[in-house]
Design a protein around this motif. Structure first.
Motif, PDB file in Angstrom:
ATOM      1  N   ARG A 178      -7.980 -43.155  31.258  1.00 30.15           N
ATOM      2  CA  ARG A 178      -6.584 -42.747  31.380  1.00 30.15           C
ATOM      3  C   ARG A 178      -6.304 -41.390  30.747  1.00 30.15           C
ATOM      4  O   ARG A 178      -5.182 -40.892  30.823  1.00 30.15           O
ATOM      5  CB  ARG A 178      -5.671 -43.790  30.767  1.00 30.15           C
ATOM      6  CG  ARG A 178      -5.632 -45.057  31.581  1.00 30.15           C
ATOM      7  CD  ARG A 178      -4.612 -45.997  31.055  1.00 30.15           C
ATOM      8  NE  ARG A 178      -4.460 -47.111  31.976  1.00 30.15           N
ATOM      9  CZ  ARG A 178      -3.442 -47.912  31.972  1.00 30.15           C
ATOM     10  NH1 ARG A 178      -2.471 -47.747  31.095  1.00 30.15           N
ATOM     11  NH2 ARG A 178      -3.373 -48.903  32.834  1.00 30.15           N
ATOM     12  N   ALA A 179      -7.281 -40.801  30.113  1.00 30.12           N
ATOM     13  CA  ALA A 179      -7.111 -39.475  29.520  1.00 30.12           C
ATOM     14  C   ALA A 179      -6.981 -38.441  30.632  1.00 30.12           C
ATOM     15  O   ALA A 179      -7.402 -38.675  31.765  1.00 30.12           O
ATOM     16  CB  ALA A 179      -8.309 -39.147  28.631  1.00 30.12           C
ATOM     17  N   GLU A 180      -6.412 -37.299  30.303  1.00 33.77           N
ATOM     18  CA  GLU A 180      -6.276 -36.223  31.294  1.00 33.77           C
ATOM     19  C   GLU A 180      -7.626 -35.888  31.912  1.00 33.77           C
ATOM     20  O   GLU A 180      -7.743 -35.721  33.120  1.00 33.77           O
ATOM     21  CB  GLU A 180      -5.667 -34.987  30.629  1.00 33.77           C
ATOM     22  CG  GLU A 180      -5.315 -33.887  31.599  1.00 33.77           C
ATOM     23  CD  GLU A 180      -4.584 -32.748  30.927  1.00 33.77           C
ATOM     24  OE1 GLU A 180      -4.905 -31.601  31.255  1.00 33.77           O
ATOM     25  OE2 GLU A 180      -3.714 -33.009  30.084  1.00 33.77           O
ATOM     26  N   VAL A 181      -8.632 -35.760  31.074  1.00 35.17           N
ATOM     27  CA  VAL A 181     -10.015 -35.621  31.538  1.00 35.17           C
ATOM     28  C   VAL A 181     -10.757 -36.833  30.981  1.00 35.17           C
ATOM     29  O   VAL A 181     -10.925 -36.941  29.763  1.00 35.17           O
ATOM     30  CB  VAL A 181     -10.667 -34.315  31.033  1.00 35.17           C
ATOM     31  CG1 VAL A 181     -12.118 -34.237  31.467  1.00 35.17           C
ATOM     32  CG2 VAL A 181      -9.893 -33.095  31.518  1.00 35.17           C
ATOM     33  N   PRO A 182     -11.166 -37.789  31.826  1.00 36.56           N
ATOM     34  CA  PRO A 182     -11.860 -38.978  31.324  1.00 36.56           C
ATOM     35  C   PRO A 182     -13.092 -38.605  30.483  1.00 36.56           C
ATOM     36  O   PRO A 182     -13.749 -37.593  30.734  1.00 36.56           O
ATOM     37  CB  PRO A 182     -12.276 -39.706  32.603  1.00 36.56           C
ATOM     38  CG  PRO A 182     -11.301 -39.238  33.627  1.00 36.56           C
ATOM     39  CD  PRO A 182     -11.024 -37.805  33.277  1.00 36.56           C
ATOM     40  N   TYR A 183     -13.371 -39.432  29.478  1.00 34.84           N
ATOM     41  CA  TYR A 183     -14.531 -39.191  28.615  1.00 34.84           C
ATOM     42  C   TYR A 183     -15.057 -40.532  28.113  1.00 34.84           C
ATOM     43  O   TYR A 183     -14.393 -41.558  28.233  1.00 34.84           O
ATOM     44  CB  TYR A 183     -14.174 -38.256  27.453  1.00 34.84           C
ATOM     45  CG  TYR A 183     -13.154 -38.812  26.489  1.00 34.84           C
ATOM     46  CD1 TYR A 183     -13.564 -39.425  25.306  1.00 34.84           C
ATOM     47  CD2 TYR A 183     -11.789 -38.717  26.750  1.00 34.84           C
ATOM     48  CE1 TYR A 183     -12.628 -39.928  24.419  1.00 34.84           C
ATOM     49  CE2 TYR A 183     -10.851 -39.217  25.855  1.00 34.84           C
ATOM     50  CZ  TYR A 183     -11.282 -39.820  24.695  1.00 34.84           C
ATOM     51  OH  TYR A 183     -10.355 -40.320  23.810  1.00 34.84           O
ATOM     52  N   ALA A 184     -16.261 -40.479  27.563  1.00 31.88           N
ATOM     53  CA  ALA A 184     -16.882 -41.687  27.018  1.00 31.88           C
ATOM     54  C   ALA A 184     -17.287 -41.445  25.573  1.00 31.88           C
ATOM     55  O   ALA A 184     -17.921 -40.431  25.267  1.00 31.88           O
ATOM     56  CB  ALA A 184     -18.099 -42.082  27.848  1.00 31.88           C
ATOM     57  N   ILE A 185     -16.896 -42.360  24.699  1.00 31.22           N
ATOM     58  CA  ILE A 185     -17.380 -42.333  23.327  1.00 31.22           C
ATOM     59  C   ILE A 185     -18.429 -43.429  23.199  1.00 31.22           C
ATOM     60  O   ILE A 185     -18.421 -44.394  23.971  1.00 31.22           O
ATOM     61  CB  ILE A 185     -16.252 -42.508  22.289  1.00 31.22           C
ATOM     62  CG1 ILE A 185     -15.519 -43.826  22.513  1.00 31.22           C
ATOM     63  CG2 ILE A 185     -15.301 -41.338  22.327  1.00 31.22           C
ATOM     64  CD1 ILE A 185     -14.535 -44.161  21.409  1.00 31.22           C
ATOM     65  N   ALA A 186     -19.333 -43.252  22.248  1.00 32.83           N
ATOM     66  CA  ALA A 186     -20.434 -44.212  22.142  1.00 32.83           C
ATOM     67  C   ALA A 186     -20.984 -44.268  20.734  1.00 32.83           C
ATOM     68  O   ALA A 186     -20.805 -43.344  19.942  1.00 32.83           O
ATOM     69  CB  ALA A 186     -21.549 -43.813  23.107  1.00 32.83           C
ATOM     70  N   TYR A 187     -21.677 -45.366  20.474  1.00 33.76           N
ATOM     71  CA  TYR A 187     -22.553 -45.465  19.319  1.00 33.76           C
ATOM     72  C   TYR A 187     -23.965 -45.357  19.859  1.00 33.76           C
ATOM     73  O   TYR A 187     -24.350 -46.106  20.767  1.00 33.76           O
ATOM     74  CB  TYR A 187     -22.385 -46.798  18.583  1.00 33.76           C
ATOM     75  CG  TYR A 187     -21.163 -46.845  17.701  1.00 33.76           C
ATOM     76  CD1 TYR A 187     -21.130 -46.140  16.499  1.00 33.76           C
ATOM     77  CD2 TYR A 187     -20.052 -47.594  18.063  1.00 33.76           C
ATOM     78  CE1 TYR A 187     -20.014 -46.180  15.683  1.00 33.76           C
ATOM     79  CE2 TYR A 187     -18.941 -47.639  17.245  1.00 33.76           C
ATOM     80  CZ  TYR A 187     -18.919 -46.930  16.063  1.00 33.76           C
ATOM     81  OH  TYR A 187     -17.813 -46.970  15.256  1.00 33.76           O
ATOM     82  N   VAL A 188     -24.718 -44.416  19.300  1.00 31.45           N
ATOM     83  CA  VAL A 188     -26.114 -44.212  19.679  1.00 31.45           C
ATOM     84  C   VAL A 188     -26.970 -44.482  18.445  1.00 31.45           C
ATOM     85  O   VAL A 188     -26.708 -43.926  17.367  1.00 31.45           O
ATOM     86  CB  VAL A 188     -26.346 -42.771  20.198  1.00 31.45           C
ATOM     87  CG1 VAL A 188     -27.830 -42.467  20.320  1.00 31.45           C
ATOM     88  CG2 VAL A 188     -25.635 -42.576  21.540  1.00 31.45           C
ATOM     89  N   THR A 189     -27.967 -45.342  18.591  1.00 33.45           N
ATOM     90  CA  THR A 189     -28.916 -45.595  17.508  1.00 33.45           C
ATOM     91  C   THR A 189     -30.078 -44.637  17.687  1.00 33.45           C
ATOM     92  O   THR A 189     -30.807 -44.695  18.683  1.00 33.45           O
ATOM     93  CB  THR A 189     -29.404 -47.053  17.514  1.00 33.45           C
ATOM     94  OG1 THR A 189     -28.265 -47.913  17.399  1.00 33.45           O
ATOM     95  CG2 THR A 189     -30.373 -47.310  16.369  1.00 33.45           C
ATOM     96  N   LEU A 190     -30.218 -43.718  16.739  1.00 35.54           N
ATOM     97  CA  LEU A 190     -31.290 -42.727  16.794  1.00 35.54           C
ATOM     98  C   LEU A 190     -32.639 -43.395  16.582  1.00 35.54           C
ATOM     99  O   LEU A 190     -32.744 -44.416  15.902  1.00 35.54           O
ATOM    100  CB  LEU A 190     -31.073 -41.657  15.726  1.00 35.54           C
ATOM    101  CG  LEU A 190     -29.766 -40.862  15.824  1.00 35.54           C
ATOM    102  CD1 LEU A 190     -29.621 -39.940  14.614  1.00 35.54           C
ATOM    103  CD2 LEU A 190     -29.731 -40.062  17.114  1.00 35.54           C
ATOM    104  N   ASP A 191     -33.681 -42.801  17.118  1.00 38.40           N
ATOM    105  CA  ASP A 191     -35.031 -43.334  16.930  1.00 38.40           C
ATOM    106  C   ASP A 191     -35.404 -43.391  15.450  1.00 38.40           C
ATOM    107  O   ASP A 191     -36.227 -44.209  15.047  1.00 38.40           O
ATOM    108  CB  ASP A 191     -36.051 -42.495  17.704  1.00 38.40           C
ATOM    109  CG  ASP A 191     -35.920 -42.671  19.214  1.00 38.40           C
ATOM    110  OD1 ASP A 191     -35.299 -43.659  19.663  1.00 38.40           O
ATOM    111  OD2 ASP A 191     -36.440 -41.811  19.947  1.00 38.40           O
TER     112      ASP A 191
END
Length: 130
Positions: A75-88
């Motif tokens: 629903r943002a003006e420009v859609p985006y994705a936030i995430a949790y990334v587990t680093l190696d």
């Protein structure tokens, strides 16, 4: 289909994070590792969150990891994705996912770092499918 990119504001910097942002400006993702307990941690800070030692040092990561969780803001003006990334290397970091089809993302997917320009500051580490 790759989604359009939104403008990311410049991150704040302080004495504890200056080396992190300098590394990002040179295309390096840095985390802190504690010499006392051996644990790595993210976000950058002087004291180890595991044992509270101040014997921490910067470590360059491989810049790869696994998608732990994510949420797409459609629903943002420009859609985006936030995430949790587990680093190696072990730590899990909150970040943005870029240059990808949000509908094709999957938990457990391999990702790699990409430094995304900001509005007037150093680039920020974001991730894209590997």
């Amino acid at each position: 289909m790759t989604n359009p990119q939104r403008t990311i504001p410049a991150p704040p910097s302080n004495p504890e994070t200056t080396a992190f942002w300098d590394g990002a400006a040179h295309g390096k993702l840095l985390i802190k590792t504690c010499r006392a307990c051996g644990q790595s941690h993210y976000y950058p800070r002087a004291l180890c969150p595991h044992c509270l030692s101040d014997a921490t040092e910067w470590q360059t990561t491989a810049g790869t990891g696994t998608l732990y969780s994510y949420s797409v803001m459609r629903r943002a003006e420009v859609p985006y994705a936030i995430a949790y990334v587990t680093l190696d290397e072990g730590p899990t970091m909150m970040t943005n996912l870029v240059d990808c089809d949000f509908d094709a993302l999957r938990i457990g997917q391999r990702v790699k770092v990409k430094f995304t320009p900001t509005d007037g500051g150093p680039p920020v580490p974001t991730f894209t499918p590997a």
